[in-house]
Scaffold this active site. Structure first.
Site, PDB file in Angstrom:
ATOM      1  N   LYS A  96      40.271  43.565  39.263  1.00  0.00           N
ATOM      2  CA  LYS A  96      39.230  42.632  39.716  1.00  0.00           C
ATOM      3  C   LYS A  96      37.924  43.393  39.778  1.00  0.00           C
ATOM      4  CE  LYS A  96      38.031  38.888  42.669  1.00  0.00           C
ATOM      5  NZ  LYS A  96      38.622  37.586  42.801  1.00  0.00           N
ATOM      6  N   VAL A 144      38.509  38.947  36.716  1.00  0.00           N
ATOM      7  CA  VAL A 144      39.816  39.603  36.691  1.00  0.00           C
ATOM      8  C   VAL A 144      40.187  39.916  35.247  1.00  0.00           C
ATOM      9  CG1 VAL A 144      42.259  39.415  37.293  1.00  0.00           C
ATOM     10  CG2 VAL A 144      40.534  38.403  38.789  1.00  0.00           C
ATOM     11  N   GLY A 158      35.720  34.310  38.923  1.00  0.00           N
ATOM     12  CA  GLY A 158      35.483  33.696  40.222  1.00  0.00           C
ATOM     13  C   GLY A 158      34.099  34.049  40.697  1.00  0.00           C
ATOM     14  N   SER A 159      33.731  33.565  41.879  1.00  0.00           N
ATOM     15  CA  SER A 159      32.387  33.822  42.391  1.00  0.00           C
ATOM     16  C   SER A 159      32.182  35.287  42.730  1.00  0.00           C
ATOM     17  CB  SER A 159      32.137  32.968  43.625  1.00  0.00           C
ATOM     18  OG  SER A 159      33.042  33.323  44.656  1.00  0.00           O
ATOM     19  N   LEU A 208      41.223  37.667  32.315  1.00  0.00           N
ATOM     20  CA  LEU A 208      42.245  36.714  32.745  1.00  0.00           C
ATOM     21  C   LEU A 208      41.644  35.536  33.511  1.00  0.00           C
ATOM     22  CD1 LEU A 208      45.018  39.179  34.010  1.00  0.00           C
ATOM     23  CD2 LEU A 208      44.903  38.002  31.800  1.00  0.00           C
ATOM     24  N   GLY A 268      33.709  37.905  41.104  1.00  0.00           N
ATOM     25  CA  GLY A 268      33.798  38.787  39.947  1.00  0.00           C
ATOM     26  C   GLY A 268      34.765  38.266  38.902  1.00  0.00           C
ATOM     27  N   ASP A 309      40.881  33.712  53.171  1.00  0.00           N
ATOM     28  CA  ASP A 309      40.636  32.755  52.090  1.00  0.00           C
ATOM     29  C   ASP A 309      41.952  32.317  51.452  1.00  0.00           C
ATOM     30  OD1 ASP A 309      38.981  31.127  50.606  1.00  0.00           O
ATOM     31  OD2 ASP A 309      38.577  32.625  49.070  1.00  0.00           O
TER      32      ASP A 309
END
Length: 414
Positions: free
Chosen positions: A36, A23, A18-19, A15, A21, A130
């Site tokens: 994730k 998804v 990102g840094s 899907l 991992g 975050d």
């Protein structure tokens, strides 16, 4: 291609990345889930795995309508994964990319949802660390709220804390996304619940204005603005809403509202925001300040020619923004002199187009400072010229009576 995650889950389709991992859309005993899967180098770190297991109880205990629930944590060989509820919708960044800015009513409704979710997390002792549009999901299957907004849910709880281990981020590093970092994080203080409030207020500002209050340009400049500059006013919104924003963007953590207070106060504003269209505010453009002329790159590349969108600050000068929307970024903590603007004579990177905001408070204050500095320099020049004239007259007078100009000789001694 499907792959097994532990003994209970199967990942079918990617899907997003990102840094931290990837998804996946997955399947578990109770139906569809989002998985994730953290990077392999993270999964091989035994210290991080131990931290991962320690956080299990806190993360599994977060149950709130505006939080993407973590159903399970999987540690299996090289796999380290969070199994979460699957939200049928999109993230807030995607909506911002499409619409640029939202109506005040829709923006406040979304942020109020997230404030409620943060209140539940903070009560459980969990700090997100975050908060940003990429980590806010909009449930397209949920009922429409004020301003035709979809229910908003906050995701990626615990990932920043898991990655922020002493082994990976020494005292000279910080974890987070530059545009949304609270000043106390930049100054090296431990993250408390108030950092989430600051980040969420930054998100609200961005939803209203179309850009973040301190973003644009090199990350070092962004971090310095968080610490030293005041937020630029937004015309066209009720004063009560503006005061809420200012309070939650306060430099002092103790001055900010708690998440539960923020959610309640925002919902009180909703009846006054109905029908107000998206704001018409100045956008950042190519204009540069008077004292900092733009220096063109003598060797432009495709990366340097691209103008980064607000909220996606490249970490390396000249690089393009990460199209994968990194969740976490490790950056060096600026030294005090850098936060203050750097020592005199220090070379400074050219300011990019995205840093300028015509009509903004920062631009006006910069121009005013330049004007005052020029006045001071002019006054100093007049005084110096007068002193030189008097000195010349004294020297001439001394020469007339045959005496040596003692002051001139003394000033030439080493």
């Amino acid at each position: 291609m499907a792959r097994k995650i532990g003994s209970r889950y199967t990942a079918h389709q990617i899907l997003g990345r990102g840094s931290a991992g990837t998804v996946w859309l997955g399947e578990g005993p109770e139906g569809p889930v989002a998985i994730k899967l953290l990077r392999e180098d993270l999964a091989s770190d035994q210290e991080l795995v131990g931290r991962f297991v320690q956080e299990r109880t806190a993360l599994l205990g977060l149950d709130h309508p505006h939080v993407v629930s973590v159903r399970d944590l999987v540690v299996d060989g090289n796999d380290l994964a969070l199994v979460m509820d699957l939200v049928r919708g999109t993230d807030l960044r995607t909506r911002l990319d499409r619409e640029r800015r939202l109506s005040p009513e829709a923006a406040v409704a979304i942020v109020a949802d997230i404030a409620d979710g943060l209140a539940a997390a903070h009560s459980a002792g969990v700090v997100h660390r975050d908060v940003k549009p990429e980590n806010i999901l909009l449930d397209m299957q949920g009922p429409l709220g004020p301003g035709s907004s979809h229910p908003a849910l906050l995701t990626d709880f615990g990932v920043a804390k898991l990655i922020d281990t002493p082994r990976r981020t020494r005292a000279t590093k910080i974890i987070g996304t530059p545009d949304y970092l609270a000043p106390e994080i930049i100054e090296g203080l431990p993250p408390r619940a108030s950092v989430d409030i600051y980040a969420l207020a930054t998100v609200l500002y961005e939803l209203l204005a179309g850009f973040t209050p301190f973003g644009g340009g090199h990350p070092g400049a962004v971090l310095r603005r968080h610490v030293t500059e005041t937020v630029v006013p937004l015309p066209g919104i009720p004063d009560e809403l503006w005061q809420l924003l200012v309070q939650c963007l306060a430099k002092a953590p103790a001055s900010r509202l708690r998440a539960s207070e923020l959610g309640d106060r925002l919902r009180e504003q909703l009846p006054h925001l109905a029908g107000i269209p998206p704001l018409d505010v100045d956008e950042p453009d190519d204009e540069t300040s008077e004292d900092e002329p733009y220096e063109e790159d003598p060797h432009p590349t495709a990366a340097t020619s691209a103008t980064p969108r607000r909220g996606a600050v490249p970490l390396v000068p000249g690089s393009s923004p990460d199209s994968n929307r990194d969740t976490h970024t490790s950056m060096r903590v600026p030294a005090p002199d850098e936060l203050a603007g750097g020592p005199r004579g220090t070379a400074r990177a050219p300011r990019t187009a995205a840093e300028r905001r015509p009509g903004s408070a920062r631009h006006k204050s910069t121009t005013e400072a330049v004007r005052r500095r020029r006045l001071k320099l002019g006054a100093a020049a007049i005084v110096l010229a007068a002193a030189v004239g008097v000195g010349g007259w004294l020297a001439t007078s001394s020469g007339d009576d045959g005496s040596a100009p003692q002051d001139t000789k003394q000033s030439s001694q080493p």
